[in-house]
Design an enzyme around this catalytic site. Structure first.
Site, PDB file in Angstrom:
ATOM      1  N   SER A  66      86.562  26.207  34.532  1.00  0.00           N
ATOM      2  CA  SER A  66      86.550  25.022  35.369  1.00  0.00           C
ATOM      3  C   SER A  66      85.252  24.268  35.205  1.00  0.00           C
ATOM      4  O   SER A  66      84.206  24.846  34.912  1.00  0.00           O
ATOM      5  CB  SER A  66      86.755  25.402  36.833  1.00  0.00           C
ATOM      6  OG  SER A  66      85.522  25.818  37.382  1.00  0.00           O
ATOM      7  N   LYS A  67      85.395  22.968  35.399  1.00  0.00           N
ATOM      8  CA  LYS A  67      84.234  22.094  35.285  1.00  0.00           C
ATOM      9  C   LYS A  67      83.206  22.484  36.341  1.00  0.00           C
ATOM     10  O   LYS A  67      82.008  22.490  36.104  1.00  0.00           O
ATOM     11  CB  LYS A  67      84.697  20.656  35.502  1.00  0.00           C
ATOM     12  CG  LYS A  67      83.611  19.652  35.258  1.00  0.00           C
ATOM     13  CD  LYS A  67      84.093  18.250  35.530  1.00  0.00           C
ATOM     14  CE  LYS A  67      82.943  17.303  35.263  1.00  0.00           C
ATOM     15  NZ  LYS A  67      83.201  15.959  35.661  1.00  0.00           N
TER      16      LYS A  67
END
Ligand code: GLU
Length: 496
Positions: free
Chosen positions: A263-264
């Site tokens: 995930s970012k």
């Protein structure tokens, strides 16, 4: 009064049929994460491996999450990766527009058609936006589900805001088929009456994807497995309209470790981050292809695939059910293989900007420096610091002159440099062959191993213990004057 079906019949008539059609349907988040890139790649491969069409659709119905320039990231990534699309917002096509926010009218019409069919209803209850988006509330408690059409129409006409909700059967089960996960059956009672059309007239993702996939003639829907739990509701929508259900290909997530998705938010790299970290597009694509897919048969052991080779080898049956773990070291390994496999010209073209980050002197030949690097670098971003000593001789200590294996110490090194400097001053030519001949000839004359003489030359020329290339190549690239200047500096340090 029966509904006028002309619009719907016209839409049906436009749907391309008879060949495979896949779509990549990103939401413009400004960021192409590895899982997204893999979805795009698999979707493209399914189309290309069967002579079908690959369509790009922008899913921007969540207007609250729009990011400036985000669509450009999508275009740029697809173009750089060679995942060319046959239809899309920029190239047009027979079933456009290809941006959901421009298809608003269509969704509205189909939502109303569904109400007409008794498979959806108007709901006037006040709900928070997140309730509307998720549909997360109990439908039995919703009084609007049982409003008569007349009552509903009267309230709409009076200007009351409403949403349109899917009427899920209260009993029974729904079974859908996924190409990876097989048949999945759920109790209808566990499904919510999800919102199809929001108060602002825009559709939810869950409605828009069904309408668009049908109207765009999509035969294979490839997406993340987070959508699996919504698939029965999509199937019920297809059934309500009387449409064929496409082949679902739900792919398990790409994980950062055993338990967490990439995930970012956790700082996991996007495609653009990986590029900036010095990875080649070809290596990224190759690695990403193998995150959740493996070749079978004769190709089972093979790791390296170009994009056309992937298009040849790819099949849905090779996609795995289990989540894949993104391993940056493995990607680095692929990257090194790709760097090594490049032609010297291509490698130079890729490496030159990185060499020039630290080697500014135009007299230093980037081709010769690139030749030293090609077999010795895993990522292009390693280059500037590997070669910065060509630009400026670093400060170093005389302890570097001591090396057991080469049988040198400071005293031996001093004697070597004393002989090397006049010998190199006299060589007629400044080429690798001439320098090599001069140094090995001298070693023979002095009755020492080549290494005993090369070690101090390389240390004095580079000021570094570890260098790409040996003494001869480094001296040659530096040029006679700079090389001799550095050897004299080294000698002075040893004499001090
Ligand atoms: N817009 C959705 C996403 O970006 C696409 C899901 C789908 O491919 O259907 O996750």
């Amino acid at each position: 009064m029966a509904m006028d079906m002309t619009y719907f019949n016209d839409m049906e008539a436009k749907i391309p049929r008879g060949k495979v059609r896949t779509r990549f349907a990103p939401s413009p988040t400004g960021y192409m994460h590895v899982g997204n890139l893999r979805t795009a790649l698999y979707t493209w491969l399914i189309a290309r491996s069967s002579g079908g069409a690959f369509i790009l659709r922008i899913e921007d119905t969540d207007q609250g999450r729009l990011v400036e320039g985000a669509v450009d990231v999508i275009y740029r990534t697809l173009a750089e990766c060679g995942l060319t699309h046959d239809e899309g917002p920029d190239v047009g096509g027979p079933v456009g527009p290809y941006i959901q926010s421009q298809r608003r009218d269509t969704y509205g019409r189909y939502a109303h058609l569904l109400v007409e069919k008794g498979c959806a209803y108007y709901c006037f209850c006040e709900k928070t936006e997140s309730e509307e988006d998720s549909g997360g509330f109990h439908r039995a408690a919703d009084p609007c589900r049982s409003l008569s059409p007349e009552e509903a129409r009267a309230r709409m006409e009076a200007g009351e805001p409403y949403v349109i909700r899917q009427r899920i059967p209260e009993t029974g089960t729904t079974t859908f088929h996924d190409a990876i996960f097989g048949d999945i059956t759920v109790e209808n009672a566990t499904l919510d009456d999800q919102v199809l059309l929001k108060r602002d007239g825009l559709p939810t993702y869950n409605f828009a994807n069904v309408i668009d996939d049908h109207l765009m003639g999509i035969t294979h829907v490839v997406r993340g497995s987070e959508y699996l739990s919504s698939a029965p509701k999509y199937d019920l929508l297809y059934q309500s309209f009387g449409w064929d259900v496409p082949t679902y290909v739900h792919c398990s997530p790409v994980m950062r470790d055993q338990h967490n998705k990439m995930s970012k938010r956790h700082g996991d790299p996007s495609y653009e981050d990986l590029k900036a970290q010095g990875y080649l597009t070809e290596a990224i694509l190759n690695y990403v292809a193998l995150l959740g897919w493996s070749p079978r048969g004769e190709l089972a052991e093979r790791e390296m695939f170009t994009l056309p080779e992937l298009a040849e080898a790819f099949d849905i049956a090779g996609i795995s059910k289990s989540p894949a773990i993104f391993d940056i070291d493995k990607l680095t390994h692929f990257n090194a293989l790709y760097l090594r496999a490049m032609s010297p010209e291509d490698f130079h073209a890729a490496a030159e900007p990185y060499i020039r980050q630290s080697v500014k002197n135009p007299g230093l030949d980037t081709r010769s420096i690139a030749a030293l690097l090609q077999a010795r670098c895993e990522k292009l971003t390693e280059i500037p610091e590997k070669v910065d000593f060509f630009e400026v001789l670093p400060a170093y200590g005389t302890d570097l002159f001591t090396n057991k294996k080469s049988k040198t110490n400071e005293e031996v090194s001093r004697r070597m440099l004393e002989s090397v400097i006049p010998a190199l001053e006299e060589t007629a030519e400044w080429s690798p062959e001439a320098i090599h001949g001069c140094l090995t000839g001298l070693a023979e004359k002095l009755e020492v191993k080549n290494a005993t003489l090369m070690w101090p030359v390389r240390i004095a020329a580079a000021g570094r213990a570890v260098t790409p290339g040996g003494a001869v190549e480094i001296c040659c690239i530096l040029g006679r004057d700079e090389c001799l200047r550095r050897l004299r500096v080294g000698l002075e340090m040893l004499e001090a």
